[in-house]
Scaffold this motif. Sequence first.
Motif, PDB file in Angstrom:
ATOM      1  N   ASN A  33     -31.602 -26.697 -19.365  1.00 62.08           N
ATOM      2  CA  ASN A  33     -31.652 -27.956 -18.245  1.00 62.08           C
ATOM      3  C   ASN A  33     -32.812 -28.279 -17.764  1.00 62.08           C
ATOM      4  N   ILE A  34     -33.878 -27.847 -18.004  1.00 69.30           N
ATOM      5  CA  ILE A  34     -35.092 -28.311 -17.706  1.00 69.30           C
ATOM      6  C   ILE A  34     -35.445 -29.711 -18.420  1.00 69.30           C
ATOM      7  N   GLN A  35     -35.381 -29.473 -19.613  1.00 67.41           N
ATOM      8  CA  GLN A  35     -35.599 -30.711 -20.712  1.00 67.41           C
ATOM      9  C   GLN A  35     -34.661 -32.054 -20.214  1.00 67.41           C
ATOM     10  N   SER A  36     -33.327 -31.465 -19.866  1.00 64.43           N
ATOM     11  CA  SER A  36     -32.111 -32.100 -19.610  1.00 64.43           C
ATOM     12  C   SER A  36     -32.704 -32.989 -18.513  1.00 64.43           C
ATOM     13  N   ALA A  37     -32.884 -32.236 -17.517  1.00 64.33           N
ATOM     14  CA  ALA A  37     -33.063 -32.893 -16.105  1.00 64.33           C
ATOM     15  C   ALA A  37     -34.389 -33.881 -16.175  1.00 64.33           C
ATOM     16  N   ARG A  38     -35.546 -33.392 -16.761  1.00 59.38           N
ATOM     17  CA  ARG A  38     -36.638 -34.257 -16.867  1.00 59.38           C
ATOM     18  C   ARG A  38     -36.036 -35.598 -17.416  1.00 59.38           C
ATOM     19  N   LEU A  39     -35.584 -35.499 -18.642  1.00 55.56           N
ATOM     20  CA  LEU A  39     -35.051 -36.637 -19.285  1.00 55.56           C
ATOM     21  C   LEU A  39     -34.279 -37.584 -18.508  1.00 55.56           C
ATOM     22  N   GLY A  40     -33.370 -37.067 -17.698  1.00 57.86           N
ATOM     23  CA  GLY A  40     -32.534 -37.528 -16.744  1.00 57.86           C
ATOM     24  C   GLY A  40     -33.534 -38.373 -15.402  1.00 57.86           C
ATOM     25  N   GLY A  41     -34.676 -37.900 -15.299  1.00 57.60           N
ATOM     26  CA  GLY A  41     -35.363 -38.529 -14.398  1.00 57.60           C
ATOM     27  C   GLY A  41     -35.374 -37.644 -13.121  1.00 57.60           C
ATOM     28  N   PHE A  42     -34.863 -36.484 -13.197  1.00 62.11           N
ATOM     29  CA  PHE A  42     -35.116 -35.741 -12.045  1.00 62.11           C
ATOM     30  C   PHE A  42     -35.267 -34.172 -12.203  1.00 62.11           C
ATOM     31  N   GLY A  43     -35.970 -33.287 -11.282  1.00 62.64           N
ATOM     32  CA  GLY A  43     -36.166 -32.146 -11.287  1.00 62.64           C
ATOM     33  C   GLY A  43     -34.949 -30.925 -11.534  1.00 62.64           C
ATOM     34  N   GLU A  44     -35.234 -29.788 -12.006  1.00 58.03           N
ATOM     35  CA  GLU A  44     -34.212 -28.774 -12.041  1.00 58.03           C
ATOM     36  C   GLU A  44     -35.094 -27.490 -11.613  1.00 58.03           C
ATOM     37  N   LEU A  45     -34.601 -26.755 -10.593  1.00 55.08           N
ATOM     38  CA  LEU A  45     -35.034 -25.642 -10.089  1.00 55.08           C
ATOM     39  C   LEU A  45     -34.232 -24.162 -10.578  1.00 55.08           C
ATOM     40  N   GLY A  46     -34.730 -23.174 -10.629  1.00 55.38           N
ATOM     41  CA  GLY A  46     -33.892 -21.980 -10.843  1.00 55.38           C
ATOM     42  C   GLY A  46     -33.768 -21.578 -12.291  1.00 55.38           C
ATOM     43  N   GLN A  47     -32.486 -20.899 -12.369  1.00 55.71           N
ATOM     44  CA  GLN A  47     -32.318 -20.340 -13.834  1.00 55.71           C
ATOM     45  C   GLN A  47     -31.871 -21.752 -14.637  1.00 55.71           C
ATOM     46  N   ALA A  48     -32.624 -22.360 -15.233  1.00 53.91           N
ATOM     47  CA  ALA A  48     -32.521 -23.651 -16.031  1.00 53.91           C
ATOM     48  C   ALA A  48     -32.192 -23.442 -17.438  1.00 53.91           C
ATOM     49  N   VAL A  49     -32.334 -22.264 -18.069  1.00 53.31           N
ATOM     50  CA  VAL A  49     -32.110 -22.110 -19.679  1.00 53.31           C
ATOM     51  C   VAL A  49     -31.268 -21.261 -19.706  1.00 53.31           C
ATOM     52  N   GLU A  50     -30.177 -21.427 -20.584  1.00 54.28           N
ATOM     53  CA  GLU A  50     -29.181 -20.643 -20.769  1.00 54.28           C
ATOM     54  C   GLU A  50     -29.130 -20.348 -22.195  1.00 54.28           C
TER      55      GLU A  50
END
Length: 72
Positions: A33-50
Motif C-alpha cells: 500500500n505504500i507504493q500504491s499510495a505514492r503512485l496515487g499521489g498521497f501518503g500512507e501510514l501504519g501497517q502498509a504492506v500485507e
Amino acid sequence: MGLMKVFSGSEILALALQERIEAIGVDTVLKNNIQSARLGGFGELGQAVELFIRETEFSKANPVIEEFRMSI
C-alpha cells in the motif's frame, strides 16, 4: 479457495517472511500500500504492506509463520 492474510506490517519484515514462505514452496502475494499510495499521489501510514497465501496452503506455511512471529 481464496487468499488469506498472514502478515501486515513493515515492508522489510514482509519481504523477510515472504522469502521464508516461498523457500518451502508456498506461493505468496505481496500487497504494498505504500507504493500504491505514492503512485496515487498521497501518503500512507501504519501497517502498509500485507502478505497473503492461499487458504489451502496455510497448514504447510503455518509453522514458518509462527517461527517468524516468535523471532520478531
